[in-house]
Design an enzyme around this catalytic site. Sequence first.
Site, short mmCIF file in Angstrom:
data_model
loop_
_atom_site.label_atom_id
_atom_site.label_comp_id
_atom_site.label_asym_id
_atom_site.label_seq_id
_atom_site.Cartn_x
_atom_site.Cartn_y
_atom_site.Cartn_z
N ASP A 213 0.48 -4.90 -4.75
CA ASP A 213 -0.74 -4.51 -3.95
C ASP A 213 -1.75 -4.86 -4.79
O ASP A 213 -2.25 -4.44 -5.80
CB ASP A 213 -0.83 -3.03 -3.69
CG ASP A 213 -2.13 -2.79 -2.96
OD1 ASP A 213 -2.94 -3.57 -2.95
OD2 ASP A 213 -2.44 -1.49 -2.71
N ASP B 39 -0.39 3.06 4.90
CA ASP B 39 -1.22 2.27 5.60
C ASP B 39 -1.19 0.57 5.26
O ASP B 39 -1.53 -0.21 5.55
CB ASP B 39 -2.78 2.58 4.93
CG ASP B 39 -2.89 2.61 3.49
OD1 ASP B 39 -1.90 2.90 2.74
OD2 ASP B 39 -4.02 3.14 3.17
N TYR C 254 0.17 -2.60 -9.48
CA TYR C 254 -0.72 -1.85 -8.33
C TYR C 254 -1.98 -2.39 -9.02
O TYR C 254 -2.72 -1.63 -9.98
CB TYR C 254 -0.27 -0.60 -8.12
CG TYR C 254 -1.33 0.30 -7.40
CD1 TYR C 254 -1.97 -0.43 -6.15
CD2 TYR C 254 -2.05 1.42 -7.85
CE1 TYR C 254 -2.81 0.31 -5.46
CE2 TYR C 254 -2.92 1.95 -7.25
CZ TYR C 254 -3.51 1.60 -6.03
OH TYR C 254 -4.23 2.27 -5.14
N ASN D 281 -4.93 -5.78 -3.85
CA ASN D 281 -6.28 -5.16 -3.66
C ASN D 281 -7.20 -6.52 -3.50
O ASN D 281 -8.36 -6.28 -3.97
CB ASN D 281 -6.88 -4.20 -4.29
CG ASN D 281 -6.40 -2.98 -3.79
OD1 ASN D 281 -6.35 -2.67 -2.65
ND2 ASN D 281 -5.58 -2.07 -4.70
N GLU E 35 1.93 2.80 -5.50
CA GLU E 35 1.25 4.20 -5.38
C GLU E 35 2.53 5.18 -4.71
O GLU E 35 2.38 5.90 -3.74
CB GLU E 35 0.34 4.05 -3.97
CG GLU E 35 -1.13 3.61 -4.54
CD GLU E 35 -2.07 3.90 -3.48
OE1 GLU E 35 -2.84 4.98 -3.57
OE2 GLU E 35 -2.29 3.24 -2.41
#
Length: 256
Positions: A145, A245, A104, A147, A34
């Site tokens: 990441d 975050d 990602y 997710n 990101e």
Amino acid sequence: MKLATWNVNSLNVRLPHVLDWIALEKPDVLCLQETKQEDSKFPYDALKEAGYNAIHSGQKTYNGVAILSPHLMEDVSTGIPGLNDEQKRLIAATIGDVRIVCAYIPNGQSVDSDKYQYKLGWLEALSAYLKDELARYPKLALLGDYNIAPEDRDVHDPAAWAGQVLVSEPEREAFRILSALGLHDSFRLFEQEDSSFSWWDYRMAAFRRNLGLRIDHILVSDALKNDCLRCWIDKSPRKLERPSDHTPVVLELTCA
């Protein structure tokens, strides 16, 4: 060798954090997700001054992945071959004899959305791609990441999250399929504290209350598993002003 992954949620905002962190931790590899910037906006010069080469695949406002290293990066590739996808979500390079893949993985939004189906399709394509990569590069690490919180112990409140995106059974099955390729969750190779998370919502004082998820991972191939020394989540950047975050996940290996 020290590998790390960090979803910075906009490198424009988080570049000072990244520069401070690499100066302190001196990783051999840092994978970013990101970045949210086009290649022309990427801070190659600032990173070079800090002693790091960088490769980047980015787009304006969304997504974007990068690999930073003080070492030579060879055989660079972007995207998943054969997948018609304009989103910039994957970049890979060989550093020494280790293949580094920075990913990602899509968020999915909600289990009843088109974005969730896109996520599952993307994960299927990723598995096929990695099967080929592992045949070419026995020493491989997949950082990023994801997710996906692979197990209930990776979720602060499993009952509240049950069936939702990031923890749904199809997503967890996709994670298990990656593992079945011969990839190992390096964090779980070692004893860890309970309630160890890498992401916390900005809302509801989630970080202070440790209401998080472990969705950032470093998977390593069979050929790297025995080289793993320790893996940890570095919470310190999440405590900074205007943090991402997410926070870094770090793996140390014996190999140079």
